[in-house]
Scaffold this motif. Structure first.
Motif, PDB file in Angstrom:
ATOM      1  N   LEU A  16     -11.473   8.271  13.576  1.00  0.00           N
ATOM      2  CA  LEU A  16     -10.878   8.283  12.236  1.00  0.00           C
ATOM      3  C   LEU A  16     -10.269   9.638  11.924  1.00  0.00           C
ATOM      4  CD1 LEU A  16     -13.067   6.524   9.576  1.00  0.00           C
ATOM      5  CD2 LEU A  16     -10.715   6.075  10.209  1.00  0.00           C
ATOM      6  N   ALA A  17     -11.008  10.698  12.259  1.00  0.00           N
ATOM      7  CA  ALA A  17     -10.484  12.033  12.002  1.00  0.00           C
ATOM      8  C   ALA A  17      -9.180  12.223  12.768  1.00  0.00           C
ATOM      9  CB  ALA A  17     -11.510  13.094  12.395  1.00  0.00           C
ATOM     10  N   GLU A  18      -9.137  11.696  13.990  1.00  0.00           N
ATOM     11  CA  GLU A  18      -7.923  11.796  14.806  1.00  0.00           C
ATOM     12  C   GLU A  18      -6.765  11.039  14.160  1.00  0.00           C
ATOM     13  OE1 GLU A  18      -9.597  11.927  19.138  1.00  0.00           O
ATOM     14  OE2 GLU A  18      -7.886  10.561  19.036  1.00  0.00           O
ATOM     15  N   ILE A  19      -7.052   9.803  13.749  1.00  0.00           N
ATOM     16  CA  ILE A  19      -6.001   8.994  13.115  1.00  0.00           C
ATOM     17  C   ILE A  19      -5.494   9.692  11.853  1.00  0.00           C
ATOM     18  CG2 ILE A  19      -5.507   6.789  11.992  1.00  0.00           C
ATOM     19  CD1 ILE A  19      -7.422   5.469  13.870  1.00  0.00           C
ATOM     20  N   THR A  20      -6.439  10.294  11.097  1.00  0.00           N
ATOM     21  CA  THR A  20      -6.027  11.012   9.894  1.00  0.00           C
ATOM     22  C   THR A  20      -5.095  12.152  10.246  1.00  0.00           C
ATOM     23  OG1 THR A  20      -8.264  10.588   9.179  1.00  0.00           O
ATOM     24  CG2 THR A  20      -6.913  11.925   7.746  1.00  0.00           C
ATOM     25  N   GLY A  21      -5.382  12.830  11.365  1.00  0.00           N
ATOM     26  CA  GLY A  21      -4.541  13.950  11.765  1.00  0.00           C
ATOM     27  C   GLY A  21      -3.163  13.508  12.218  1.00  0.00           C
ATOM     28  N   THR A  22      -3.098  12.403  12.964  1.00  0.00           N
ATOM     29  CA  THR A  22      -1.821  12.032  13.558  1.00  0.00           C
ATOM     30  C   THR A  22      -1.011  11.072  12.699  1.00  0.00           C
ATOM     31  OG1 THR A  22      -2.971  10.334  14.788  1.00  0.00           O
ATOM     32  CG2 THR A  22      -2.532  12.389  15.941  1.00  0.00           C
ATOM     33  N   ARG A  23      -1.697  10.197  11.968  1.00  0.00           N
ATOM     34  CA  ARG A  23      -0.951   9.194  11.194  1.00  0.00           C
ATOM     35  C   ARG A  23      -1.384   9.244   9.737  1.00  0.00           C
ATOM     36  NH1 ARG A  23      -1.490   4.005  15.129  1.00  0.00           N
ATOM     37  NH2 ARG A  23       0.276   3.282  13.912  1.00  0.00           N
ATOM     38  N   GLY A  24      -1.422  10.483   9.215  1.00  0.00           N
ATOM     39  CA  GLY A  24      -1.996  10.735   7.898  1.00  0.00           C
ATOM     40  C   GLY A  24      -1.346  10.001   6.743  1.00  0.00           C
ATOM     41  N   ASN A  25      -0.153   9.423   6.944  1.00  0.00           N
ATOM     42  CA  ASN A  25       0.476   8.721   5.825  1.00  0.00           C
ATOM     43  C   ASN A  25       0.456   7.211   5.970  1.00  0.00           C
ATOM     44  OD1 ASN A  25       1.112  10.928   4.209  1.00  0.00           O
ATOM     45  ND2 ASN A  25       2.769  11.469   5.624  1.00  0.00           N
ATOM     46  N   VAL A  58       0.840  -1.196   0.000  1.00  0.00           N
ATOM     47  CA  VAL A  58       0.000   0.000   0.000  1.00  0.00           C
ATOM     48  C   VAL A  58       0.870   1.239   0.000  1.00  0.00           C
ATOM     49  CG1 VAL A  58      -1.777   1.266   1.247  1.00  0.00           C
ATOM     50  CG2 VAL A  58      -1.814  -1.199   1.259  1.00  0.00           C
ATOM     51  N   LYS A  59       1.964   1.166   0.759  1.00  0.00           N
ATOM     52  CA  LYS A  59       2.791   2.362   0.921  1.00  0.00           C
ATOM     53  C   LYS A  59       3.710   2.627  -0.263  1.00  0.00           C
ATOM     54  CE  LYS A  59       2.972   2.836   5.902  1.00  0.00           C
ATOM     55  NZ  LYS A  59       3.727   2.486   7.113  1.00  0.00           N
ATOM     56  N   THR A  60       3.987   1.598  -1.071  1.00  0.00           N
ATOM     57  CA  THR A  60       4.977   1.819  -2.127  1.00  0.00           C
ATOM     58  C   THR A  60       4.387   1.818  -3.525  1.00  0.00           C
ATOM     59  OG1 THR A  60       5.449  -0.516  -1.999  1.00  0.00           O
ATOM     60  CG2 THR A  60       6.963   0.953  -0.856  1.00  0.00           C
ATOM     61  N   THR A  61       3.284   1.108  -3.743  1.00  0.00           N
ATOM     62  CA  THR A  61       2.739   1.069  -5.100  1.00  0.00           C
ATOM     63  C   THR A  61       1.273   1.465  -5.091  1.00  0.00           C
ATOM     64  OG1 THR A  61       2.197  -1.246  -4.799  1.00  0.00           O
ATOM     65  CG2 THR A  61       4.281  -0.755  -5.894  1.00  0.00           C
ATOM     66  N   GLY A  62       0.795   1.900  -6.237  1.00  0.00           N
ATOM     67  CA  GLY A  62      -0.596   2.287  -6.351  1.00  0.00           C
ATOM     68  C   GLY A  62      -1.512   1.072  -6.292  1.00  0.00           C
ATOM     69  N   TRP A  63      -2.768   1.288  -5.871  1.00  0.00           N
ATOM     70  CA  TRP A  63      -3.680   0.154  -5.683  1.00  0.00           C
ATOM     71  C   TRP A  63      -4.004  -0.542  -6.997  1.00  0.00           C
ATOM     72  CZ3 TRP A  63      -8.198   0.632  -8.321  1.00  0.00           C
ATOM     73  CH2 TRP A  63      -8.625   1.928  -8.621  1.00  0.00           C
TER      74      TRP A  63
END
Lengths: 324, 429
Positions: free
Chosen positions: A277-286, A71-76
């Motif tokens: 989810l909004a929190e996770i997006t804020g803290t671990r957005g990548n 997920v982190k290195t190639t497109g879906w």
């Protein structure tokens, strides 16, 4: 409730009839497919739009099942060349969260918040809608217009004072009458807040439906000796089930999808999944493997509701946008 | 004693003829029902007195979430059922029902006040209100029990609306003229602050951009799509595809689109679809959400993605409702498809178009979740609703309230326009 409302704007009789006619025809076409009269280009454009609207969700769905590294290195879209499926993302995201709550817990919170926050305002709104439709009293029109007008008040106007009412208690004419709720007291605040904010629209829509029940039916029951309580329970409630069902679906989706009310009223251990989810997006957005899996967990219930009750949902939308 | 005085004693002020069945002695079913209803309300009062609302809810809060749901829903339904039963027997005549009425008239105000958590006040006000209510009801021209019924049906909704919407809105307007701690009157200072800070002006302007673009594009695309798939094979499935985002939360939608906009440096493998497409066409990958002012537009795309389905469903129904005769007449006149669309279909669906535009406009004015989740308002993307929350979190109560009032003022013209539109249409007919 920043989602779409099945709106407040009344429309003239003619449009109402027109939309009802269209609605009937939609159901008719679904049954017997008519021969397409559309041109080739129109079909091409329609397919492009349909693809644009579907691919984003599809990409999310595919990504949520791919291993973290991929997920982190190639497109879906490379998934189709190199399919590899795992449930690890889901296992990990359900356990991640903040110090007081993980995503699995917030999923349960969402369910616990949504069910009462759907049932309670519906019942209260049904009662009020019945009174507006079938009990005569002075100032009825004025009160009804007031309720109608409350729909345009953005809930942003009410949030902060309501929060202080919950925590400090209510004061009327300088006399404290109290209404204190502990912030730590569980879901009560969120239930009550959602119920309050849902009422104007619910009363308005249900009133439109209940007022259209034929007067003779009600009159007949009255002659048989039924009071308002009996009429409401035995006649109005069963007859209004379609309207109640469609509003219930809407309210369910709103409450489930809400973030604003949750941010203000549901803190700490009672936060719903949207907030986490909004929190996770804020803290671990990548951390895309977590975000995609988390997002899919949060949309699965609304999607089930949507696909299974789609017909009522559309009907509620059309009723809401035209009746007046 | 003459029969007239008897009648007067039986039902003073009632328009109903005196009924031969006085309700005395009552049937066993009624007695049992009455006992249950009174016991139910007594239980509520007992709970209210010993625990009060706060403590009851805290107690319920101890259980597993799902047990709480069952307890609250069952308790609430039982309470409403008990109330409906009392409402149902309230108008009957007979000694026992008079007593029941008296009981309800005192118990209901008492219970309401108890729920507001102050016992002394509850006792005093409840008794006075109850006596007044009973007398009013007894003399009511519309029959005994009339007021009880009215209060029973309307009171819960009004209590919630007053506490939850009316009073808070008034308080917010008040707070917008106060300083941040809400202790000192500062006049228009908060509003002046909003309209002198570049960031705050930006926020208001962004909101206006949202409300100009999102409704127009979603309605246009929704309309085009509705026309293109009209009467085509598998129309139903086409519709579901575009309509589906409506069920997805804004938070979920934001994550979906953040993923589409994801950025990797040039030369690296892209994981965001949009940048990959750009690279495929030989371009440089972009930081879609960082560069102002375009980032606001990329946020608006998310709202459009969600709302188009709504526009499409409503407009599709409207299009199908346009009378076929009109279309056929236009066809006989030798018009082409485009002319028919502009001259027959669009005027025919005009008020549905207004409904759709209005609804989406109001939704875009209040947009919060998308901005919060995607950029948190950074890089010049903030909107009023988000700024209101940010100021609230920074303990700037006055500024937060000022933003809320501005939002209300922006919603107002849209609603007034609609009200006038409807009035005009009514006059034409």
């Amino acid at each position: 409730m920043s989602e779409v409302m099945p709106v407040e704007v009344p429309v003239d009789e003619q449009t109402k009839r027109q939309l009802q006619r269209g609605e009937r025809r939609i159901e008719a076409t679904a049954r017997k497919m008519k021969r397409g009269a559309t041109s080739k280009w129109a079909t091409v454009v329609a397919i492009i739009i349909a693809a644009l609207w579907t691919v984003p969700t599809f990409g999310l769905f595919v990504s949520s099942f791919r291993p973290e590294q991929q997920v982190k290195t190639t497109g879906w879209w490379t998934f189709f060349a190199d399919p590899e499926v795992t449930l690890d993302n889901y296992v990990e995201v359900l356990q991640s969260g903040n110090s007081t709550l993980d995503l699995a817990g917030s999923f349960i919170n969402s369910i616990a918040i949504t069910i009462p926050a759907t049932i309670i305002p519906l019942i209260i709104a049904c009662l009020a809608a019945y009174a507006f439709a079938w009990i005569d009293f002075k100032g009825k029109n004025f009160l009804f217009i007031l309720v109608f007008a409350l729909q345009i008040v953005p809930i942003q106007m009410a949030l902060v004072p309501l929060l202080s009412t919950f925590s400090r208690g209510l004061t009327i004419f300088g006399v404290p009458v109290g209404f204190g709720l502990d912030a730590s007291g569980g879901y009560a605040q969120v239930w009550i807040a959602h119920s309050m904010f849902a009422l104007p629209l619910a009363i308005f829509l249900l009133h439109n439906f209940i007022a259209e029940i034929p007067g003779e039916v009600i009159e007949a029951a009255r002659v048989d000796g039924a009071g308002h309580g009996g009429i409401f329970f035995r006649i109005v409630l069963p007859l209004s089930m379609p309207a109640i069902a469609s509003f219930a679906i809407f309210q369910f989706l709103w409450v489930w999808n809400d973030l604003l009310v949750a941010l203000i009223f549901a803190d700490g251990p009672v936060a719903p999944i949207t907030k986490l989810l909004a929190e996770i997006t804020g803290t671990r957005g990548n951390e895309w493997h977590l975000l995609t899996a988390g997002a899919f967990v949060s949309i699965i219930i609304p999607l089930i509701v949507f696909f299974s009750l789609q017909r009522f949902f559309v009907r509620g939308l059309l009723a809401g946008s035209t009746k007046g | 004693m003459s029969s007239t005085t008897l009648r007067a004693q039986e039902s003073p002020g009632s328009t109903r003829p005196p009924q031969p069945d006085s309700g005395w002695p009552p049937t066993p079913k009624l007695v049992i029902g009455g006992i249950i209803a009174v016991a139910g309300i007594a239980l509520v009062l007992y709970l209210a007195y010993f625990f009060n609302l706060t403590r009851v809810l805290n107690l319920v809060g101890e259980f597993h979430p799902f047990v709480q749901v069952v307890l609250v829903v069952v308790g609430f339904v039982a309470f409403v059922a008990g109330m409906l039963y009392l409402i149902d027997i309230a108008p009957r005549s007979g000694k026992i029902y008079t007593l029941v009425r008296l009981g309800i008239c005192v118990l209901v105000p008492f219970a309401v006040l108890l729920f507001l958590n102050s016992f002394e006040w509850a006792a005093a006000v409840g008794a006075v209100l109850g006596a007044g209510l009973f007398l009013l009801d007894y003399r009511s021209r519309k029959g005994k029990g009339y007021l009880i019924q009215l209060v029973g049906f309307l009171l819960p909704a009004f209590l919630l609306l007053v506490i939850g919407l009316i009073l808070p809105s008034i308080q917010t307007v008040g707070a917008s003229f106060m300083n941040s701690s809400g202790e000192r009157f500062v006049g228009f200072d908060n509003f002046i602050w909003v309209f002198t800070q570049p960031a705050a002006i930006r926020t208001v302007l962004n909101t206006i951009v949202w409300v100009l673009i999102a409704p127009a594009v979603s309605t246009a695309v929704g309309l085009a799509y509705a026309v293109f798939i009209d009467k085509s094979r598998g129309e139903k499935y086409y519709k579901v595809l575009v309509f589906m985002p409506m069920a997805i939360s804004f938070v979920g939608a934001s994550i979906i689109w953040r993923f589409i906009y994801a950025y990797r440096g040039p030369g690296e493998t892209q994981i965001g679809l949009l940048n990959q497409i750009v690279v495929w066409f030989g371009g440089e990958p972009q930081q879609w959400l960082l560069d102002s002012p375009m980032n606001t537009f990329f946020l608006i795309v998310v709202l459009i993605w969600v709302q188009t389905g709504f526009a499409m469903v409503i407009l599709s129904a409207a299009i199908k409702g346009v009378p076929t005769e009109q279309l056929e007449a236009a066809e006989l006149d030798g018009t082409n498809a485009w002319q028919r669309f502009i001259n027959v279909v669009v005027p025919g669906i005009r008020s549905s178009l207004i409904v759709v535009l209005t609804t989406i406009s109001i939704a875009s004015l209040k947009v919060f979740d998308i901005v919060r989740t995607m950029t948190a308002g950074n890089n010049d993307t903030s909107v009023i609703a988000n700024e209101m929350y940010t100021q609230f979190k920074n303990f700037e109560g006055g500024r937060s309230a000022a933003f809320a009032v501005i939002l209300f003022l922006l919603v107002l013209p849209i609603v007034i326009y609609n009200a006038r539109q409807i009035k005009k249409q009514r006059e034409i007919r």
